[in-house]
Design an enzyme around this catalytic site. Structure first.
Site, short mmCIF file in Angstrom:
data_model
loop_
_atom_site.label_atom_id
_atom_site.label_comp_id
_atom_site.label_asym_id
_atom_site.label_seq_id
_atom_site.Cartn_x
_atom_site.Cartn_y
_atom_site.Cartn_z
N ILE A 1 33.16 71.42 -17.56
CA ILE A 1 32.68 70.74 -18.04
C ILE A 1 31.46 69.51 -16.88
O ILE A 1 31.75 70.55 -15.71
CB ILE A 1 34.26 69.67 -18.21
CG1 ILE A 1 35.28 69.52 -17.13
CG2 ILE A 1 34.15 70.19 -19.96
CD1 ILE A 1 35.93 69.04 -16.88
N ASP B 1 22.45 90.20 -3.37
CA ASP B 1 23.80 90.81 -4.39
C ASP B 1 24.80 92.45 -3.58
O ASP B 1 24.95 92.67 -4.09
CB ASP B 1 24.10 90.87 -5.21
CG ASP B 1 22.78 89.88 -6.38
OD1 ASP B 1 23.42 88.96 -6.12
OD2 ASP B 1 22.64 90.02 -7.39
N LYS C 1 26.02 80.39 -12.10
CA LYS C 1 25.74 80.24 -13.07
C LYS C 1 26.93 79.67 -13.70
O LYS C 1 27.99 79.61 -14.68
CB LYS C 1 25.72 81.78 -13.73
CG LYS C 1 25.10 82.68 -13.54
CD LYS C 1 24.66 83.11 -14.26
CE LYS C 1 23.66 84.92 -13.89
NZ LYS C 1 23.33 85.56 -12.49
N VAL D 1 13.17 92.83 -12.82
CA VAL D 1 12.28 92.80 -12.30
C VAL D 1 12.69 94.91 -11.90
O VAL D 1 13.63 93.92 -10.70
CB VAL D 1 11.76 92.45 -10.73
CG1 VAL D 1 10.75 93.33 -10.45
CG2 VAL D 1 10.58 91.26 -11.83
N ARG E 1 18.42 94.59 -6.81
CA ARG E 1 18.76 96.14 -5.64
C ARG E 1 17.83 96.71 -5.70
O ARG E 1 17.69 97.76 -4.53
CB ARG E 1 19.57 96.68 -6.92
CG ARG E 1 20.51 96.63 -6.89
CD ARG E 1 21.55 96.97 -8.87
NE ARG E 1 20.84 96.61 -9.74
CZ ARG E 1 21.15 96.30 -11.48
NH1 ARG E 1 21.69 97.33 -11.53
NH2 ARG E 1 21.05 95.66 -11.98
O1 O7M Z 1 17.11 92.87 -9.40
P1 O7M Z 1 18.56 93.35 -9.76
O2 O7M Z 1 19.10 93.81 -11.30
O3 O7M Z 1 19.41 93.70 -8.56
O4 O7M Z 1 19.71 91.84 -9.88
C1 O7M Z 1 19.29 90.91 -10.96
C2 O7M Z 1 19.35 89.18 -10.12
O5 O7M Z 1 19.16 88.73 -11.78
C3 O7M Z 1 20.99 89.09 -10.36
O6 O7M Z 1 21.65 88.43 -9.28
C4 O7M Z 1 22.07 88.47 -11.64
O7 O7M Z 1 22.75 87.73 -11.07
C5 O7M Z 1 19.97 87.72 -11.44
N1 O7M Z 1 20.09 87.21 -13.10
C6 O7M Z 1 19.78 88.69 -13.68
O8 O7M Z 1 19.78 89.81 -13.58
N2 O7M Z 1 19.70 88.29 -15.10
C7 O7M Z 1 19.80 87.33 -16.14
O9 O7M Z 1 19.75 86.67 -16.84
C8 O7M Z 1 19.30 85.91 -15.36
C9 O7M Z 1 20.41 86.23 -13.25
C10 O7M Z 1 19.80 85.22 -12.80
O10 O7M Z 1 19.82 84.78 -11.30
O11 O7M Z 1 20.52 84.41 -13.18
C11 O7M Z 1 19.99 83.08 -12.61
#
Ligand code: O7M
Length: 218
Positions: free
Chosen positions: A68, A14, A64, A170, A192
């Site tokens: 439809i 990200d 995500k 995590v 992160r």
């Molecule tokens: O490790 P982080 O917290 O920096 O990032 C977590 C990643 O997992 C980030 O790309 C979110 O979009 C994804 N994610 C969640 O954190 N929580 C969710 O419930 C679902 C996702 C995810 O990957 O959905 C597919």
């Protein structure tokens, strides 16, 4: 195509700048099994980044998807044609919308069952078993379940049998990779705590080592 199952770590990339993406991916490539690409990276770099990353590792395209069926199909086709190996969709849209994603990806879909952040308890947790069951019935590859609540990974594992579980939350969100894997996750998703670390390669290696002790591999 089978996703590698060596390190059990999926990098959530990200970041928004291409140079950061390349720097992080080059540092961690030996310590992760796949790269998850989400909107920040795609909006920052353009969708070509999916193709570029797919040349290094398998890409899970995390849009995500929640539309439809006809629109879901177009989104999945756009992601897969750019080199994604799998996509992530929401399940609250219902079985026809999920079925469209399954069809358009050849079954390479993970369905979000329960979200990892505190707000995930509000609407996703009460519906998670139903969404997981929908995912199984639709022929999805797996579900997304929260590392922040490992007991929920175990609950959802009972619903889906041998489907895969990928588990975010995590590190930065407080979950532990070893807890998620011991509760039944196949992979942990880490963002992160890897790309924001002073040494992303060392951080990714640390998660891979934790995963291998938790799963008894190596
Ligand atoms: O490790 P982080 O917290 O920096 O990032 C977590 C990643 O997992 C980030 O790309 C979110 O979009 C994804 N994610 C969640 O954190 N929580 C969710 O419930 C679902 C996702 C995810 O990957 O959905 C597919």
């Amino acid at each position: 195509m089978e996703m590698e199952k060596n390190t059990r770590v999926i990098l959530a990339l990200d970041v928004t700048a291409r140079e950061d993406a390349l720097r992080v991916v080059n540092a961690v490539r030996d310590h992760v099994d796949a790269i998850k690409v989400n909107w920040p990276l795609i909006l920052g770099c353009g969708p070509e980044i999916i193709t570029e990353m797919s040349k290094v590792k398998q890409v899970i395209c995390d849009l995500k998807i929640a539309d439809i069926p006809s629109v879901n199909r177009l989104i999945v086709e756009g992601a897969m044609s750019r080199g994604a190996s799998a996509v992530i969709c929401h399940g609250f849209t219902g079985d026809d919308s999920v079925a469209a994603c399954v069809e358009a990806s050849g079954g390479q879909v993970f369905v979000v069952a329960e979200m990892s952040h505190p707000g995930g308890k509000q609407f996703t947790a009460p519906l998670a078993e139903r969404i997981a069951s929908l995912a199984k019935g639709a022929g999805a590859r797996g579900i997304v379940a929260p590392a922040t609540r490992p007991e929920r990974i175990a609950d959802l594992r009972r619903v889906i049998g041998d489907l895969e579980i990928i588990s975010p939350g995590v590190g930065a969100q407080g979950g532990k990779a070893s807890d998620a894997l011991k509760a039944g996750a196949d992979y942990v998703i880490v963002g992160r705590a890897i790309y924001g670390a002073p040494d992303p390669g060392a951080a990714a290696r640390g998660f891979a080592e934790e995963a291998s002790s938790a799963t008894g591999t190596h």
